[in-house]
Design an enzyme around this catalytic site. Structure first.
Site, PDB file in Angstrom:
ATOM      1  N   GLN A  40       0.881  -1.424  -0.100  1.00 22.53           N
ATOM      2  CA  GLN A  40       0.020   0.224   0.012  1.00 22.53           C
ATOM      3  C   GLN A  40       0.974   1.309  -0.016  1.00 22.53           C
ATOM      4  OE1 GLN A  40      -3.177  -0.496   2.640  1.00 22.53           O
ATOM      5  NE2 GLN A  40      -4.026   1.459   2.208  1.00 22.53           N
TER       6      GLN A  40
ATOM      7  N   SER B  50       4.133  -6.582   2.855  1.00 20.75           N
ATOM      8  CA  SER B  50       2.695  -6.478   3.431  1.00 20.75           C
ATOM      9  C   SER B  50       1.806  -6.999   2.391  1.00 20.75           C
ATOM     10  CB  SER B  50       2.468  -4.894   3.743  1.00 20.75           C
ATOM     11  OG  SER B  50       1.229  -4.972   4.489  1.00 20.75           O
ATOM     12  N   LEU B  51       0.954  -6.191   1.854  1.00 20.53           N
ATOM     13  CA  LEU B  51      -0.188  -6.353   0.805  1.00 20.53           C
ATOM     14  C   LEU B  51       0.522  -7.042  -0.494  1.00 20.53           C
ATOM     15  CD1 LEU B  51      -2.646  -6.082  -1.077  1.00 20.53           C
ATOM     16  CD2 LEU B  51      -1.647  -4.044  -1.619  1.00 20.53           C
TER      17      LEU B  51
ATOM     18  N   ARG C  56      -9.338  -8.688   2.802  1.00 23.62           N
ATOM     19  CA  ARG C  56      -8.520  -8.041   3.907  1.00 23.62           C
ATOM     20  C   ARG C  56      -8.576  -6.644   4.052  1.00 23.62           C
ATOM     21  NH1 ARG C  56      -2.892  -5.740   3.148  1.00 23.62           N
ATOM     22  NH2 ARG C  56      -1.574  -6.887   4.756  1.00 23.62           N
TER      23      ARG C  56
ATOM     24  N   HIS D 208      -0.136  -3.982  11.027  1.00 24.31           N
ATOM     25  CA  HIS D 208       0.763  -4.656  11.581  1.00 24.31           C
ATOM     26  C   HIS D 208       0.972  -4.393  13.137  1.00 24.31           C
ATOM     27  CE1 HIS D 208       1.408  -6.098   7.745  1.00 24.31           C
ATOM     28  NE2 HIS D 208       1.604  -4.733   7.231  1.00 24.31           N
TER      29      HIS D 208
ATOM     30  N   GLN E  33       0.486 -12.341   9.479  1.00 26.62           N
ATOM     31  CA  GLN E  33       0.922 -11.074   9.135  1.00 26.62           C
ATOM     32  C   GLN E  33       0.290  -9.761   9.489  1.00 26.62           C
ATOM     33  OE1 GLN E  33       0.356  -8.966   5.496  1.00 26.62           O
ATOM     34  NE2 GLN E  33       1.946  -9.812   4.405  1.00 26.62           N
TER      35      GLN E  33
END
Length: 293
Positions: free
Chosen positions: A9, A88-89, A113, A195, A244
């Site tokens: 992101q 991440s993503l 998500r 996170h 995650q």
């Protein structure tokens, strides 16, 4: 060995993916399929929307995923990764690229998500901050000593760490970081504490969706944010993907392990060049490039 890396992101831009759509029939087909799966025309927002529209989490995450995955499909036979990783993503994009997930399941999970994360953000005021110029150990210690929820969230490269947590705790931690000698400790314009433990409601929601999705044996190992080492077992990949959301993104450590395992070049697949910059700061002896068609 070639490592392919996938952004997260923040890499979005207005007009993203339009060149792929116009030039490649497979891209057009996949973008149209995505509109059907999502139930709204994400291509309208990606190609012609405003930066504000594109910034909504429920749009941003599928948009970046689509740009990355469709670009990897357009590369065709030229796309042969020896290893993959995503920030991440971006881990979801990486898992479609190495065959662990199919396109449709990957997109559905990313959409779920994004919506789950948005809902978690609305439950409690929270944010993130970038800390520059401090050793990881110092940042970790200050987080531990600060009252409230504040944790290291992204280990991006040496001297660049993002912290995540409650607004008040983040502001307090930023002051302490500056006192400890940080070059900068800057609150980021994000709507939530990604996170961190504050994403627990989203983690629970996503866990159910991930458990119900078919994960295949990958064609190349994935270096996951949570473990930082090569993973090929579908059950392990699932468990790490669930963890995650509330665990830190250990990007520095993942890249170091990929290099130790033989990666000589890192190709960023998707919008922007942020990850290439981070890789060079982690080890400037490796080659970096953007995937182009």
């Amino acid at each position: 060995m070639n490592a392919y890396i996938f952004p997260g992101q923040g890499a979005q831009f207005v007009g993203m993916g339009l060149d792929l759509y116009e030039a490649h029939p497979i891209a057009q087909e996949l973008f149209e399929q995505a509109n059907d799966i999502l139930g709204f025309s994400i291509t309208d927002i990606m190609f012609e929307g405003t930066a504000e529209e594109l910034k909504q989490t429920k749009v941003t995450q599928p948009a970046i995923f689509l740009h990355s995955v469709i670009l990897s499909k357009v590369l065709g036979e030229g796309f042969v990764p020896d290893m993959v990783a995503g920030h991440s993503l971006g881990e979801f994009s990486a898992l479609v690229a190495n065959g662990t997930l199919n396109f449709e399941d990957g997109l559905k999970l990313v959409s779920q998500r994004a919506i789950a994360m948005q809902k978690a953000c609305e439950l409690q005021p929270s944010t993130m901050a970038a800390v520059l110029g401090l050793d990881d150990e110092v940042v970790e210690r200050i987080c531990e000593e600060t009252k409230g929820i504040v944790v290291p969230a992204n280990y991006n490269c040496p001297g660049q760490l993002v912290i995540s947590g409650e607004v008040e705790a983040i502001n307090l931690a930023c002051e302490k970081m500056k006192e400890a000698g940080a070059r900068r400790a800057l609150v980021l314009p994000v709507g939530g504490a990604f996170h961190s433990p504050l994403m627990e409601p989203a983690r629970e929601e996503l866990a159910a969706a991930i458990e119900g999705t078919q994960f295949n044996n990958p064609t190349a190992p994935v270096y996951q944010n949570v473990t930082t080492t090569a993973v090929t077992n579908p059950d392990e990949i699932k468990a790490n993907l669930i963890s995650q959301l509330t665990a830190p993104v250990k990007w520095t450590q993942s890249v170091q392990h990929m290099i130790a395992d033989g990666a000589k070049s890192f190709v960023e697949v998707g919008p922007g060049k942020v990850l290439q910059g981070l890789v060079r700061k982690i080890d400037n002896s490796v080659e970096t490039a953007s995937a182009t068609v």
